[in-house]
Design a protein around this motif. Sequence first.
Motif, PDB file in Angstrom:
ATOM      1  N   TYR A  85      16.460  23.764 -20.635  1.00  0.00           N
ATOM      2  CA  TYR A  85      15.340  23.262 -19.848  1.00  0.00           C
ATOM      3  C   TYR A  85      13.987  23.786 -20.316  1.00  0.00           C
ATOM      4  CZ  TYR A  85      19.244  22.258 -16.691  1.00  0.00           C
ATOM      5  OH  TYR A  85      20.417  21.817 -16.146  1.00  0.00           O
ATOM      6  N   TYR A  86      13.928  25.040 -20.698  1.00  0.00           N
ATOM      7  CA  TYR A  86      12.647  25.606 -21.122  1.00  0.00           C
ATOM      8  C   TYR A  86      12.065  24.818 -22.293  1.00  0.00           C
ATOM      9  CZ  TYR A  86       9.233  28.829 -23.101  1.00  0.00           C
ATOM     10  OH  TYR A  86       8.075  29.358 -23.603  1.00  0.00           O
ATOM     11  N   SER A  87      12.883  24.571 -23.299  1.00  0.00           N
ATOM     12  CA  SER A  87      12.412  23.829 -24.479  1.00  0.00           C
ATOM     13  C   SER A  87      12.004  22.410 -24.113  1.00  0.00           C
ATOM     14  CB  SER A  87      13.512  23.798 -25.544  1.00  0.00           C
ATOM     15  OG  SER A  87      13.807  25.100 -26.014  1.00  0.00           O
ATOM     16  N   GLN A  88      12.750  21.790 -23.191  1.00  0.00           N
ATOM     17  CA  GLN A  88      12.437  20.419 -22.791  1.00  0.00           C
ATOM     18  C   GLN A  88      11.148  20.345 -21.989  1.00  0.00           C
ATOM     19  OE1 GLN A  88      15.940  18.527 -20.945  1.00  0.00           O
ATOM     20  NE2 GLN A  88      17.192  19.901 -22.163  1.00  0.00           N
ATOM     21  N   LEU A  89      10.826  21.406 -21.252  1.00  0.00           N
ATOM     22  CA  LEU A  89       9.637  21.390 -20.400  1.00  0.00           C
ATOM     23  C   LEU A  89       8.343  21.621 -21.171  1.00  0.00           C
ATOM     24  CD1 LEU A  89      10.900  23.311 -17.243  1.00  0.00           C
ATOM     25  CD2 LEU A  89      10.256  20.896 -17.382  1.00  0.00           C
ATOM     26  N   LEU A  90       8.421  22.222 -22.339  1.00  0.00           N
ATOM     27  CA  LEU A  90       7.209  22.563 -23.085  1.00  0.00           C
ATOM     28  C   LEU A  90       6.289  21.365 -23.324  1.00  0.00           C
ATOM     29  CD1 LEU A  90       8.490  25.226 -25.651  1.00  0.00           C
ATOM     30  CD2 LEU A  90       7.213  25.580 -23.517  1.00  0.00           C
ATOM     31  N   PRO A  91       6.787  20.215 -23.826  1.00  0.00           N
ATOM     32  CA  PRO A  91       5.872  19.085 -24.014  1.00  0.00           C
ATOM     33  C   PRO A  91       5.299  18.546 -22.700  1.00  0.00           C
ATOM     34  CG  PRO A  91       8.145  18.440 -24.467  1.00  0.00           C
ATOM     35  CD  PRO A  91       8.128  19.925 -24.361  1.00  0.00           C
TER      36      PRO A  91
ATOM     37  N   THR B 294       0.805  -1.223   0.000  1.00  0.00           N
ATOM     38  CA  THR B 294       0.000   0.000   0.000  1.00  0.00           C
ATOM     39  C   THR B 294       0.838   1.275   0.000  1.00  0.00           C
ATOM     40  OG1 THR B 294      -0.117  -0.079   2.416  1.00  0.00           O
ATOM     41  CG2 THR B 294      -1.908  -1.134   1.184  1.00  0.00           C
ATOM     42  N   LYS B 295       2.140   1.150  -0.022  1.00  0.00           N
ATOM     43  CA  LYS B 295       2.998   2.328  -0.002  1.00  0.00           C
ATOM     44  C   LYS B 295       2.989   3.038  -1.357  1.00  0.00           C
ATOM     45  CE  LYS B 295       6.218   0.446   3.439  1.00  0.00           C
ATOM     46  NZ  LYS B 295       7.643   0.115   3.722  1.00  0.00           N
ATOM     47  N   ILE B 296       3.297   4.310  -1.329  1.00  0.00           N
ATOM     48  CA  ILE B 296       3.464   5.074  -2.561  1.00  0.00           C
ATOM     49  C   ILE B 296       4.750   4.616  -3.234  1.00  0.00           C
ATOM     50  CG2 ILE B 296       3.883   7.390  -3.478  1.00  0.00           C
ATOM     51  CD1 ILE B 296       2.207   8.463  -1.168  1.00  0.00           C
ATOM     52  N   THR B 297       4.728   4.537  -4.551  1.00  0.00           N
ATOM     53  CA  THR B 297       5.920   4.076  -5.267  1.00  0.00           C
ATOM     54  C   THR B 297       6.298   5.055  -6.375  1.00  0.00           C
ATOM     55  OG1 THR B 297       6.938   2.179  -6.370  1.00  0.00           O
ATOM     56  CG2 THR B 297       4.678   2.678  -6.961  1.00  0.00           C
ATOM     57  N   GLY B 298       7.580   5.057  -6.701  1.00  0.00           N
ATOM     58  CA  GLY B 298       8.055   5.960  -7.740  1.00  0.00           C
ATOM     59  C   GLY B 298       9.355   5.467  -8.351  1.00  0.00           C
ATOM     60  N   GLU B 299       9.764   6.137  -9.410  1.00  0.00           N
ATOM     61  CA  GLU B 299      11.026   5.814 -10.077  1.00  0.00           C
ATOM     62  C   GLU B 299      11.746   7.103 -10.440  1.00  0.00           C
ATOM     63  OE1 GLU B 299      12.029   5.609 -13.840  1.00  0.00           O
ATOM     64  OE2 GLU B 299      10.079   5.311 -14.815  1.00  0.00           O
ATOM     65  N   ALA B 300      12.986   6.978 -10.861  1.00  0.00           N
ATOM     66  CA  ALA B 300      13.781   8.140 -11.260  1.00  0.00           C
ATOM     67  C   ALA B 300      14.608   7.813 -12.488  1.00  0.00           C
ATOM     68  CB  ALA B 300      14.700   8.575 -10.106  1.00  0.00           C
ATOM     69  N   THR B 301      14.247   8.421 -13.619  1.00  0.00           N
ATOM     70  CA  THR B 301      15.047   8.320 -14.835  1.00  0.00           C
ATOM     71  C   THR B 301      15.242   9.744 -15.350  1.00  0.00           C
ATOM     72  OG1 THR B 301      14.070   6.158 -15.355  1.00  0.00           O
ATOM     73  CG2 THR B 301      15.261   7.274 -17.120  1.00  0.00           C
ATOM     74  N   PRO B 302      16.336  10.397 -14.976  1.00  0.00           N
ATOM     75  CA  PRO B 302      16.492  11.823 -15.265  1.00  0.00           C
ATOM     76  C   PRO B 302      16.645  12.183 -16.731  1.00  0.00           C
ATOM     77  CG  PRO B 302      18.495  10.915 -14.281  1.00  0.00           C
ATOM     78  CD  PRO B 302      17.430   9.863 -14.151  1.00  0.00           C
ATOM     79  N   SER B 303      16.814  11.192 -17.594  1.00  0.00           N
ATOM     80  CA  SER B 303      16.901  11.501 -19.018  1.00  0.00           C
ATOM     81  C   SER B 303      15.524  11.578 -19.673  1.00  0.00           C
ATOM     82  CB  SER B 303      17.759  10.458 -19.744  1.00  0.00           C
ATOM     83  OG  SER B 303      17.327   9.146 -19.466  1.00  0.00           O
ATOM     84  N   TYR B 304      14.460  11.284 -18.928  1.00  0.00           N
ATOM     85  CA  TYR B 304      13.114  11.410 -19.510  1.00  0.00           C
ATOM     86  C   TYR B 304      12.837  12.834 -19.979  1.00  0.00           C
ATOM     87  CZ  TYR B 304      11.530   6.804 -17.729  1.00  0.00           C
ATOM     88  OH  TYR B 304      11.350   5.463 -17.480  1.00  0.00           O
ATOM     89  N   ILE B 305      13.243  13.814 -19.188  1.00  0.00           N
ATOM     90  CA  ILE B 305      12.923  15.202 -19.521  1.00  0.00           C
ATOM     91  C   ILE B 305      13.451  15.584 -20.898  1.00  0.00           C
ATOM     92  CG2 ILE B 305      14.989  16.107 -18.390  1.00  0.00           C
ATOM     93  CD1 ILE B 305      13.416  18.581 -17.625  1.00  0.00           C
ATOM     94  N   TYR B 306      14.533  14.952 -21.302  1.00  0.00           N
ATOM     95  CA  TYR B 306      15.223  15.326 -22.536  1.00  0.00           C
ATOM     96  C   TYR B 306      14.657  14.637 -23.776  1.00  0.00           C
ATOM     97  CZ  TYR B 306      19.200  15.870 -25.751  1.00  0.00           C
ATOM     98  OH  TYR B 306      19.997  16.147 -26.834  1.00  0.00           O
ATOM     99  N   HIS B 307      13.980  13.519 -23.609  1.00  0.00           N
ATOM    100  CA  HIS B 307      13.493  12.767 -24.772  1.00  0.00           C
ATOM    101  C   HIS B 307      12.238  13.427 -25.339  1.00  0.00           C
ATOM    102  CE1 HIS B 307      11.955   9.494 -27.259  1.00  0.00           C
ATOM    103  NE2 HIS B 307      13.154   8.953 -27.167  1.00  0.00           N
ATOM    104  N   PRO B 308      12.187  13.680 -26.650  1.00  0.00           N
ATOM    105  CA  PRO B 308      11.056  14.410 -27.243  1.00  0.00           C
ATOM    106  C   PRO B 308       9.718  13.689 -27.169  1.00  0.00           C
ATOM    107  CG  PRO B 308      12.497  13.527 -28.960  1.00  0.00           C
ATOM    108  CD  PRO B 308      13.214  13.332 -27.661  1.00  0.00           C
ATOM    109  N   LYS B 309       9.726  12.361 -27.007  1.00  0.00           N
ATOM    110  CA  LYS B 309       8.471  11.615 -26.978  1.00  0.00           C
ATOM    111  C   LYS B 309       8.079  11.140 -25.576  1.00  0.00           C
ATOM    112  CE  LYS B 309       8.968   9.875 -31.715  1.00  0.00           C
ATOM    113  NZ  LYS B 309       9.047   8.660 -32.585  1.00  0.00           N
ATOM    114  N   ALA B 310       8.938  11.345 -24.608  1.00  0.00           N
ATOM    115  CA  ALA B 310       8.700  10.789 -23.274  1.00  0.00           C
ATOM    116  C   ALA B 310       7.442  11.349 -22.632  1.00  0.00           C
ATOM    117  CB  ALA B 310       9.909  11.039 -22.377  1.00  0.00           C
ATOM    118  N   ALA B 311       7.209  12.647 -22.742  1.00  0.00           N
ATOM    119  CA  ALA B 311       6.037  13.251 -22.091  1.00  0.00           C
ATOM    120  C   ALA B 311       4.742  12.634 -22.599  1.00  0.00           C
ATOM    121  CB  ALA B 311       6.034  14.762 -22.317  1.00  0.00           C
TER     122      ALA B 311
END
Length: 284
Positions: free
Chosen positions: A186-192, A93-110
């Motif tokens: 970062y600005y361009s990566q955050l738009l999607p 029942t715990k909250i779960t998460g992951e960390a892949t810091p290259s997601y922000i950079y991939h154009p299709k990840a969002a």
Amino acid sequence: MLTTYIKAGTMKWWRKLKKEVTLRYRIATSKWRTLPDFIIIGTQKGGTTSLFYYLMQHPELTMSHKKEIYFFNLFFDKGLAWYKSHFPFRANTKITGEATPSYIYHPKAAGRVKSILPDVKLIVLLRNPIDRAYSGYAMGLRRKTDTADTFEIAIERELEALKNQNNTDEYTFEKHELYYLERGKYYSQLLPWLEHFASEQLLFIKSENFFQNPEKELIKVYEYLNISTILPKDLSKKNTGKYDKISPETVHRLEAYFREENEQLTNLLGKEFEWHTSSSLLQD
């Protein structure tokens, strides 16, 4: 000598077999496993390893069984069962998460994240792009994914490649491993991400603040995830490195390179995300 060699080979074979059996078991049981409630999507060399380690220590959280799954950028074709194999059973029942810091950079990840996890919470650490670029280059040297003799050679190679690239959406090895400057836009990566997710689904943390006062920034994360304020016992930094200094000429050149992106980011996120100093790596 021969005995030692045989033992080493046996241990290597055993570890490989164990890893394969574990993966098959996790995939076979994936339909009973949960998906993440939150993802740390960026940025590379922004403190994400330390944050992942700190969150692992929280009693109300169960993180993915390893950091950096790369599902939404590199391994999306492996399918949802493969992705779910990295997470605990739904009975947990715990909250779960992951960390892949290259997601922000991939154009299709969002878009990919939105299609599977429309209500997920996203955590973004952003670091001075000059420091981040040099730290990324130093990591490449340590990992032997880059052989450029100097940082200046590495960025010249990237700038030349950017001039010649035909398909900006193609996610190549060079982009993933050898693009140090582009990752700092970062600005361009955050738009999607802002296009696909509501603003309240994103928490932004300045890496420098996190490095200087991890307790204060962790409390922000706890509040965002709606969990108790229980600080970790071990706040040692992870995945750090020692670096040479950057020449003033290179720093000033990169300040100009990032100026427009940084101004747009400040307009978007506020004055907190304005980097006043040239670089912590500037030569005296």
